[in-house]
Design a protein around this motif. Structure first.
Motif, PDB file in Angstrom:
ATOM      1  N   GLN A 128      95.283   3.593 109.708  1.00  0.00           N
ATOM      2  CA  GLN A 128      96.330   2.880 110.431  1.00  0.00           C
ATOM      3  C   GLN A 128      97.595   3.719 110.407  1.00  0.00           C
ATOM      4  O   GLN A 128      98.161   3.963 109.332  1.00  0.00           O
ATOM      5  N   ALA A 129      97.984   4.164 111.582  1.00  0.00           N
ATOM      6  CA  ALA A 129      99.211   4.938 111.718  1.00  0.00           C
ATOM      7  C   ALA A 129     100.375   3.980 111.944  1.00  0.00           C
ATOM      8  O   ALA A 129     100.171   2.843 112.393  1.00  0.00           O
ATOM      9  N   PRO A 130     101.586   4.417 111.666  1.00  0.00           N
ATOM     10  CA  PRO A 130     102.747   3.548 111.858  1.00  0.00           C
ATOM     11  C   PRO A 130     102.815   3.023 113.285  1.00  0.00           C
ATOM     12  O   PRO A 130     102.717   3.785 114.247  1.00  0.00           O
ATOM     13  N   GLY A 131     102.965   1.715 113.395  1.00  0.00           N
ATOM     14  CA  GLY A 131     103.106   1.096 114.705  1.00  0.00           C
ATOM     15  C   GLY A 131     101.825   0.967 115.494  1.00  0.00           C
ATOM     16  O   GLY A 131     101.852   0.557 116.656  1.00  0.00           O
ATOM     17  N   LYS A 132     100.703   1.307 114.870  1.00  0.00           N
ATOM     18  CA  LYS A 132      99.419   1.234 115.578  1.00  0.00           C
ATOM     19  C   LYS A 132      98.450   0.320 114.846  1.00  0.00           C
ATOM     20  O   LYS A 132      98.626   0.020 113.664  1.00  0.00           O
ATOM     21  N   GLN A 133      97.419  -0.085 115.559  1.00  0.00           N
ATOM     22  CA  GLN A 133      96.394  -0.915 114.941  1.00  0.00           C
ATOM     23  C   GLN A 133      95.459  -0.059 114.085  1.00  0.00           C
ATOM     24  O   GLN A 133      95.308   1.145 114.314  1.00  0.00           O
ATOM     25  N   ARG A 134      94.873  -0.715 113.116  1.00  0.00           N
ATOM     26  CA  ARG A 134      93.873  -0.036 112.295  1.00  0.00           C
ATOM     27  C   ARG A 134      92.674   0.325 113.168  1.00  0.00           C
ATOM     28  O   ARG A 134      92.225  -0.479 113.994  1.00  0.00           O
ATOM     29  N   GLU A 135      92.148   1.533 112.985  1.00  0.00           N
ATOM     30  CA  GLU A 135      91.017   1.987 113.782  1.00  0.00           C
ATOM     31  C   GLU A 135      89.931   2.559 112.882  1.00  0.00           C
ATOM     32  O   GLU A 135      90.208   3.134 111.824  1.00  0.00           O
ATOM     33  N   LEU A 136      88.710   2.422 113.329  1.00  0.00           N
ATOM     34  CA  LEU A 136      87.571   2.992 112.621  1.00  0.00           C
ATOM     35  C   LEU A 136      87.487   4.473 112.957  1.00  0.00           C
ATOM     36  O   LEU A 136      87.483   4.834 114.140  1.00  0.00           O
ATOM     37  N   VAL A 137      87.410   5.321 111.955  1.00  0.00           N
ATOM     38  CA  VAL A 137      87.324   6.756 112.228  1.00  0.00           C
ATOM     39  C   VAL A 137      85.933   7.321 111.946  1.00  0.00           C
ATOM     40  O   VAL A 137      85.536   8.302 112.580  1.00  0.00           O
ATOM     41  N   ALA A 138      85.197   6.716 111.027  1.00  0.00           N
ATOM     42  CA  ALA A 138      83.862   7.218 110.704  1.00  0.00           C
ATOM     43  C   ALA A 138      83.078   6.130 110.017  1.00  0.00           C
ATOM     44  O   ALA A 138      83.649   5.258 109.363  1.00  0.00           O
ATOM     45  N   ARG A 139      81.774   6.174 110.157  1.00  0.00           N
ATOM     46  CA  ARG A 139      80.922   5.223 109.461  1.00  0.00           C
ATOM     47  C   ARG A 139      79.656   5.930 109.017  1.00  0.00           C
ATOM     48  O   ARG A 139      79.254   6.949 109.592  1.00  0.00           O
ATOM     49  N   ILE A 140      79.016   5.342 108.017  1.00  0.00           N
ATOM     50  CA  ILE A 140      77.802   5.928 107.453  1.00  0.00           C
ATOM     51  C   ILE A 140      76.842   4.805 107.114  1.00  0.00           C
ATOM     52  O   ILE A 140      77.243   3.774 106.560  1.00  0.00           O
ATOM     53  N   SER A 141      75.590   5.009 107.429  1.00  0.00           N
ATOM     54  CA  SER A 141      74.579   3.985 107.190  1.00  0.00           C
ATOM     55  C   SER A 141      74.371   3.767 105.699  1.00  0.00           C
ATOM     56  O   SER A 141      74.786   4.580 104.870  1.00  0.00           O
ATOM     57  N   ALA A 142      73.686   2.685 105.381  1.00  0.00           N
ATOM     58  CA  ALA A 142      73.499   2.313 103.981  1.00  0.00           C
ATOM     59  C   ALA A 142      72.843   3.429 103.172  1.00  0.00           C
ATOM     60  O   ALA A 142      73.240   3.704 102.035  1.00  0.00           O
ATOM     61  N   GLY A 143      71.858   4.068 103.761  1.00  0.00           N
ATOM     62  CA  GLY A 143      71.168   5.136 103.044  1.00  0.00           C
ATOM     63  C   GLY A 143      71.825   6.494 103.179  1.00  0.00           C
ATOM     64  O   GLY A 143      71.421   7.459 102.530  1.00  0.00           O
TER      65      GLY A 143
END
Length: 115
Positions: free
Chosen positions: A39-54
């Protein structure tokens, strides 16, 4: 009580690198797809990366491909974000959570990219 604790942020010059860590307590995260958000100043939180359970599948925001790498160590209940080639626009507070953000947000870790 589930707690997510992010660390590893700091001040870095453009082009530099950082490795963020997120340790979860109160829950075993190996059954969850985990994500790093920012979350940058003045901006909404955004997803940048994800990883599966395994850990076998990862995905990234288009603007970050090739610069960031997400990984996890389920034995340590920890998720990592390796950030290379940092740019001023990467300046933000970085958080981890499940892909659907089911847990209470932690404090995050501040990343500041500036010369």
């Amino acid at each position: 009580q589930v707690q997510l604790v992010e660390s590893g942020g700091g001040l870095v010059q453009p082009g530099g690198s950082l490795r963020l860590s997120c340790v979860a307590s109160g829950v075993i995260t190996n059954g969850y797809t985990m994500g790093w958000y920012r979350q940058a100043p003045g901006k909404q939180r955004e997803l940048v990366a994800r990883i599966s359970a395994g850990g076998g599948t990862t995905s990234y925001a288009d603007s970050l491909k090739g610069r960031f790498a997400i990984s996890r160590d389920n034995a340590k209940n920890t998720v990592y974000l390796q950030m290379n080639g940092l740019k001023p626009e990467d300046t933000a507070v970085y958080y981890c959570n499940t892909f659907t953000a089911v847990f209470k947000w932690g404090q995050g870790t501040q990343v500041t990219v500036s010369s």
